[in-house]
Scaffold this active site. Structure first.
Site, mmCIF file in Angstrom:
data_model
loop_
_atom_site.group_PDB
_atom_site.id
_atom_site.type_symbol
_atom_site.label_atom_id
_atom_site.label_comp_id
_atom_site.label_asym_id
_atom_site.label_seq_id
_atom_site.Cartn_x
_atom_site.Cartn_y
_atom_site.Cartn_z
ATOM 1 N N ASP A 80 -10.086 -7.613 6.755
ATOM 2 C CA ASP A 80 -9.135 -6.569 6.332
ATOM 3 C C ASP A 80 -9.745 -5.737 5.198
ATOM 4 O O ASP A 80 -9.775 -4.508 5.303
ATOM 5 C CB ASP A 80 -7.787 -7.185 5.937
ATOM 6 C CG ASP A 80 -6.813 -6.123 5.490
ATOM 7 O OD1 ASP A 80 -6.104 -5.571 6.345
ATOM 8 O OD2 ASP A 80 -6.782 -5.808 4.287
ATOM 9 N N ARG B 13 12.482 -2.550 6.679
ATOM 10 C CA ARG B 13 13.632 -3.451 6.744
ATOM 11 C C ARG B 13 14.205 -3.712 5.359
ATOM 12 O O ARG B 13 15.401 -3.828 5.177
ATOM 13 C CB ARG B 13 13.213 -4.762 7.411
ATOM 14 C CG ARG B 13 12.783 -4.566 8.864
ATOM 15 C CD ARG B 13 11.966 -5.713 9.374
ATOM 16 N NE ARG B 13 10.828 -5.991 8.495
ATOM 17 C CZ ARG B 13 9.919 -6.916 8.717
ATOM 18 N NH1 ARG B 13 10.012 -7.667 9.780
ATOM 19 N NH2 ARG B 13 8.923 -7.090 7.876
ATOM 20 N N LYS C 158 -5.585 1.726 7.854
ATOM 21 C CA LYS C 158 -6.690 0.932 8.369
ATOM 22 C C LYS C 158 -6.279 -0.535 8.347
ATOM 23 O O LYS C 158 -5.458 -0.898 7.502
ATOM 24 C CB LYS C 158 -7.975 1.148 7.565
ATOM 25 C CG LYS C 158 -7.871 1.010 6.041
ATOM 26 C CD LYS C 158 -7.434 -0.252 5.396
ATOM 27 C CE LYS C 158 -8.183 -1.516 5.724
ATOM 28 N NZ LYS C 158 -7.698 -2.645 4.851
ATOM 29 N N ILE D 47 0.832 -1.220 0.000
ATOM 30 C CA ILE D 47 0.000 0.000 0.000
ATOM 31 C C ILE D 47 0.860 1.262 0.000
ATOM 32 O O ILE D 47 0.460 2.288 -0.567
ATOM 33 C CB ILE D 47 -1.005 -0.008 1.175
ATOM 34 C CG1 ILE D 47 -2.127 0.977 0.904
ATOM 35 C CG2 ILE D 47 -0.338 0.275 2.515
ATOM 36 C CD1 ILE D 47 -2.933 0.708 -0.344
HETATM 37 P P1 NAP Z 1 2.569 -5.497 3.330
HETATM 38 O O1 NAP Z 1 3.023 -5.089 1.979
HETATM 39 O O2 NAP Z 1 2.582 -6.939 3.670
HETATM 40 O O3 NAP Z 1 3.358 -4.766 4.496
HETATM 41 C C1 NAP Z 1 3.870 -3.460 4.425
HETATM 42 C C2 NAP Z 1 5.309 -3.458 4.908
HETATM 43 O O4 NAP Z 1 5.338 -3.511 6.322
HETATM 44 C C3 NAP Z 1 6.123 -4.638 4.465
HETATM 45 O O5 NAP Z 1 6.614 -4.468 3.161
HETATM 46 C C4 NAP Z 1 7.217 -4.713 5.497
HETATM 47 O O6 NAP Z 1 8.303 -3.908 5.061
HETATM 48 C C5 NAP Z 1 6.575 -4.100 6.733
HETATM 49 N N1 NAP Z 1 6.274 -5.155 7.708
HETATM 50 C C6 NAP Z 1 5.543 -6.270 7.513
HETATM 51 N N2 NAP Z 1 5.485 -7.001 8.637
HETATM 52 C C7 NAP Z 1 6.203 -6.338 9.566
HETATM 53 C C8 NAP Z 1 6.524 -6.580 10.918
HETATM 54 N N3 NAP Z 1 6.076 -7.668 11.557
HETATM 55 N N4 NAP Z 1 7.288 -5.683 11.562
HETATM 56 C C9 NAP Z 1 7.733 -4.579 10.938
HETATM 57 N N5 NAP Z 1 7.472 -4.303 9.637
HETATM 58 C C10 NAP Z 1 6.700 -5.169 8.970
HETATM 59 O O7 NAP Z 1 1.080 -4.974 3.597
HETATM 60 P P2 NAP Z 1 0.173 -3.921 2.810
HETATM 61 O O8 NAP Z 1 -0.680 -4.619 1.832
HETATM 62 O O9 NAP Z 1 0.978 -2.772 2.360
HETATM 63 O O10 NAP Z 1 -0.800 -3.519 4.011
HETATM 64 C C11 NAP Z 1 -0.362 -2.701 5.084
HETATM 65 C C12 NAP Z 1 -1.570 -2.020 5.679
HETATM 66 O O11 NAP Z 1 -2.230 -1.265 4.651
HETATM 67 C C13 NAP Z 1 -2.604 -3.005 6.230
HETATM 68 O O12 NAP Z 1 -3.155 -2.519 7.423
HETATM 69 C C14 NAP Z 1 -3.664 -3.057 5.130
HETATM 70 O O13 NAP Z 1 -4.960 -3.307 5.638
HETATM 71 C C15 NAP Z 1 -3.590 -1.643 4.582
HETATM 72 N N6 NAP Z 1 -4.061 -1.541 3.189
HETATM 73 C C16 NAP Z 1 -3.646 -2.474 2.244
HETATM 74 C C17 NAP Z 1 -4.189 -2.407 0.961
HETATM 75 C C18 NAP Z 1 -3.781 -3.394 -0.124
HETATM 76 O O14 NAP Z 1 -4.332 -3.320 -1.244
HETATM 77 N N7 NAP Z 1 -2.849 -4.306 0.097
HETATM 78 C C19 NAP Z 1 -5.122 -1.421 0.635
HETATM 79 C C20 NAP Z 1 -5.471 -0.464 1.601
HETATM 80 C C21 NAP Z 1 -4.935 -0.548 2.879
HETATM 81 P P3 NAP Z 1 9.826 -4.349 5.353
HETATM 82 O O15 NAP Z 1 9.912 -5.826 5.167
HETATM 83 O O16 NAP Z 1 10.617 -3.561 4.329
HETATM 84 O O17 NAP Z 1 10.086 -3.914 6.763
#
Ligand code: NAP
Length: 303
Positions: A165, A34, A87, A11
């Site tokens: 989610d 990271r 969110k 995101i």
């Molecule tokens: P993601 O790509 O899996 O996670 C975002 C980043 O957070 C990862 O690239 C990682 O970066 C870091 N991370 C993951 N686990 C971690 C941990 N345990 N400790 C510290 N850093 C960690 O997830 P995302 O899809 O972007 O979603 C993140 C948030 O945005 C969620 O709450 C989701 O509901 C919201 N969101 C997502 C979307 C969607 O389409 N995916 C849409 C709207 C909102 P590093 O490995 O580089 O540290």
């Protein structure tokens, strides 16, 4: 105003980075991740190191999954930074209440964002419903988890919320547009036999409201809220971006790209006004559905 973006993943790249690049209010001054980085922006892998090295950055925007987010938000507030939360705003209600109290004690802004509330047609739907009686409403939120969360096992781990989610986006719109609040009365939750969170949920609310969330939909995706009122039907489609009144198109756009620019503009307004915005009503519905839900075990899920 400068901002540090934390958790450079899906995101952050899809929405936060483009929204900040186009913002007249914010300058992306650092990232903390990271592995992820943003070209041309100072990158840190350690959050405490960024907070210590960059006292000139007054705001931190947290794009991490919900489970690790509390510790980051707490550290940021204790270090005197305003905080914007993706969110869902946390893994539990209590941890977000704690952050809200900490922000208030520190005199800082905490913004629990709901990007779907910024969808193009939500304000018009709310205005249209404001002087009507809702007889029935149904949410259909069916999407493909492999497309929106490719390989993200955290969504199926405890605290990841599973299909809630995306479902919480629908609930953020519902709680915004309905003229009177409703509450969950029953739910059925479908858990893949190899996972800890539901992949589908059917929810019944008071007031004739119901919801069907499913993460197994391939092909066209469905993000609809259909409402029957004393003065005819209304529907929000495309995740709140298109409005239909009496079965006829009544405006909106075919894009979700306006939502995050609107969130960052709102964060700037909150910081300037010295206010916070933490509405947990969508998350209350999720917690209640998980409390009341009947558990059904379904086929295993693999990415
Ligand atoms: P993601 O790509 O899996 O996670 C975002 C980043 O957070 C990862 O690239 C990682 O970066 C870091 N991370 C993951 N686990 C971690 C941990 N345990 N400790 C510290 N850093 C960690 O997830 P995302 O899809 O972007 O979603 C993140 C948030 O945005 C969620 O709450 C989701 O509901 C919201 N969101 C997502 C979307 C969607 O389409 N995916 C849409 C709207 C909102 P590093 O490995 O580089 O540290």
């Amino acid at each position: 105003m400068k901002v540090a973006l934390v958790g450079i993943g899906k995101i952050a790249r899809d929405q936060h980075v483009p929204a900040l690049a186009a913002s007249g209010d914010w300058e992306l001054a650092a990232t903390v991740s990271r592995a992820g980085t943003v070209e041309g922006v100072e990158a840190y892998t350690d959050f405490a190191a960024m907070l210590a090295a960059r006292p000139d950055i007054p705001m931190v925007s947290l794009c991490l999954p919900p489970m690790p987010r509390f510790a980051y938000a707490e550290a940021a507030l204790k270090a005197g930074r305003h905080v914007m939360l993706e969110k869902p705003p946390g893994a539990t209600l209590a941890e977000v209440h704690a952050l809200e109290a900490l922000a208030a004690a520190q005199g800082l802004t905490l913004y629990a964002t709901w990007h779907s509330r910024m969808a193009e047609a939500v304000a018009a739907a709310k205005a249209w419903l404001s002087d009507r009686v809702v007889r029935r409403a149904h949410i259909t939120w069916r999407e493909d988890v492999r497309k929106w969360h490719p390989g993200q096992d955290w969504v199926f781990e405890p605290g990841g919320m599973g299909v809630f989610d995306p479902g919480i986006n629908a609930l953020s719109i519902l709680t915004e547009i309905l003229p009177a609040p409703v509450h969950v009365t029953a739910a059925t939750l479908e858990f893949p036999e190899n996972r800890d969170t539901p992949i589908a949920a059917q929810i019944t609310f008071s007031g004739g409201v119901s919801a069907d969330f499913d993460w197994r939909q391939e092909g066209p995706q469905t993000w609809d809220i259909e409402v029957e009122t004393d003065k005819g039907p209304m529907a929000l489609r495309m995740g709140g971006n298109r409005l239909e009144i009496g079965g006829v198109e009544a405006g909106g756009v075919n894009s979700i790209m306006g939502e995050y620019p609107a969130l960052y503009a709102q964060m700037a307004a909150l910081v300037r006004a010295g206010r916070s915005d933490v509405d947990l009503s969508p998350m209350v519905h999720v917690a209640d559905a998980l409390t009341l839900g009947k558990r059904v075990v379904t086929a295993p899920f693999h990415f």
